[in-house]
Write a protein that holds these residues in place. Structure first.
Motif, PDB file in Angstrom:
ATOM      1  N   ASP A   1      -6.916  -5.714   4.347  1.00 12.08           N
ATOM      2  CA  ASP A   1      -6.270  -5.692   3.031  1.00 12.08           C
ATOM      3  C   ASP A   1      -6.316  -7.125   2.509  1.00 12.08           C
ATOM      4  O   ASP A   1      -5.323  -7.845   2.499  1.00 12.08           O
ATOM      5  CB  ASP A   1      -4.836  -5.174   3.153  1.00 12.08           C
ATOM      6  CG  ASP A   1      -4.132  -5.087   1.797  1.00 12.08           C
ATOM      7  OD1 ASP A   1      -4.811  -5.193   0.757  1.00 12.08           O
ATOM      8  OD2 ASP A   1      -2.894  -4.913   1.786  1.00 12.08           O
TER       9      ASP A   1
ATOM     10  N   TYR B   1      -9.241  -1.920   2.172  1.00 13.09           N
ATOM     11  CA  TYR B   1      -8.480  -1.459   1.000  1.00 13.09           C
ATOM     12  C   TYR B   1      -8.588  -2.507  -0.105  1.00 13.09           C
ATOM     13  O   TYR B   1      -8.255  -3.677   0.104  1.00 13.09           O
ATOM     14  CB  TYR B   1      -7.017  -1.249   1.388  1.00 13.09           C
ATOM     15  CG  TYR B   1      -6.142  -0.740   0.267  1.00 13.09           C
ATOM     16  CD1 TYR B   1      -6.035   0.621   0.004  1.00 13.09           C
ATOM     17  CD2 TYR B   1      -5.424  -1.625  -0.528  1.00 13.09           C
ATOM     18  CE1 TYR B   1      -5.228   1.093  -1.013  1.00 13.09           C
ATOM     19  CE2 TYR B   1      -4.617  -1.166  -1.562  1.00 13.09           C
ATOM     20  CZ  TYR B   1      -4.515   0.188  -1.797  1.00 13.09           C
ATOM     21  OH  TYR B   1      -3.719   0.663  -2.815  1.00 13.09           O
TER      22      TYR B   1
ATOM     23  N   ILE C   1       0.865  -1.170   0.000  1.00 14.65           N
ATOM     24  CA  ILE C   1       0.000   0.000   0.000  1.00 14.65           C
ATOM     25  C   ILE C   1       0.906   1.226   0.000  1.00 14.65           C
ATOM     26  O   ILE C   1       1.823   1.322   0.825  1.00 14.65           O
ATOM     27  CB  ILE C   1      -0.930   0.014   1.225  1.00 14.65           C
ATOM     28  CG1 ILE C   1      -1.851  -1.206   1.188  1.00 14.65           C
ATOM     29  CG2 ILE C   1      -1.764   1.295   1.260  1.00 14.65           C
ATOM     30  CD1 ILE C   1      -2.808  -1.296   2.369  1.00 14.65           C
TER      31      ILE C   1
END
Length: 271
Positions: A181, A205, A89
């Motif tokens: 995630d 995310y 990320i």
């Protein structure tokens, strides 16, 4: 010793310190100072013994006479220069996650999907000195990579790594935030709900909008409110007199960030 002299001594680079050797905006080298070692670049090599005793902000020349600046590493440097076992990320997204989720000193956060530990580094940095990150990862090899990256940043004390499948749930309760995630985050929403404190923040995310839609629908059905989706795109500029313009290349889409807040179930929902 005068206070001013003491402060200057603290700025002196010592064995074991990390530095950034800065050539230009595209060529930065994160280096640990180890005596008798040499850093090789396409613009010449630099002996690390010659860096010891200098101060951050000083200059040093390679054997080819090319000038480098010696800078202090920032958290973004540890993130971008980390060893990668998975896609990370990016700092632009990490900054939004931390800010919008209200993560700060003392926060207790679950991270589901450690990956290479890029987000872990930033989270650990912001929750110190008395917060904690509980980072879940199903692949043991990813945890080993993440531990090295977090350790390089000097933040291992603030992270507990767990080699676990998050489908089995989380051990922790009353968390300030849960960050997902994962490929299928909508399958973990009920587990995240149980781990969060009342009005705690969930962050998910995802790289595709289909993932975001499924996750948002599941959040609405599971007592979350204030659901917000953001995409962060940064456009860099070349700044030079009579030549200022956007750079030719840019990092465009990286992922969508979904935020939501846990609400308390009604009594009838508990029945």
């Amino acid at each position: 010793m005068k206070e001013e002299d003491s402060e200057k001594e603290d700025e002196t680079i010592k064995e074991g310190d990390d530095i950034i050797l800065y050539l230009d905006s595209k060529r930065k080298y994160l280096v640990k100072i180890i005596p008798h070692q040499t850093v090789h670049t396409h613009r010449g090599y630099i002996k690390l013994d010659e860096v010891i005793g200098k101060r951050y902000g000083a200059k040093i020349k390679s054997h080819m006479g090319k000038e480098f600046h010696i800078l202090r590493p920032r958290i973004r440097d540890y993130i971008l220069k980390s060893r990668r076992a998975t896609q990370i990320i990016y700092p632009k997204d990490i900054a939004l996650i931390i800010n919008f989720a209200g993560i700060g000193p003392g926060s207790k956060v679950i991270e589901a999907g450690t990956g290479s530990g890029a987000l872990t580094i930033a989270l650990a940095y912001h929750v110190q000195p008395n917060g904690k990150i509980y980072s879940y990862e199903i692949k043991e090899e990813n945890i080993e990579v993440a531990k090295r990256n977090v350790g390089r940043a000097g933040l291992l004390d603030y992270v507990q790594f767990k080699n676990r499948d998050v489908n089995e749930g989380f051990d922790e309760k009353n968390m300030d935030a849960v960050i997902l995630d994962l490929a299928t985050p909508w399958l973990i929403i009920d587990k995240a709900y149980e781990a969060l404190k009342d009005a705690g923040i969930l962050v998910s995310y995802s790289p595709t909008i289909e993932q975001i839609i499924k996750t948002a629908e599941t959040l609405r059905a599971n007592h979350f409110t204030d659901i917000e989706c953001i995409e962060c795109i940064i456009r860099r500029y070349k700044v030079k007199r009579e030549e200022t313009r956007p750079e030719t290349r840019m990092i465009g889409h990286t992922g969508y960030i979904l935020f939501a807040t846990k609400t308390i179930r009604d009594e009838k929902d508990e029945e």
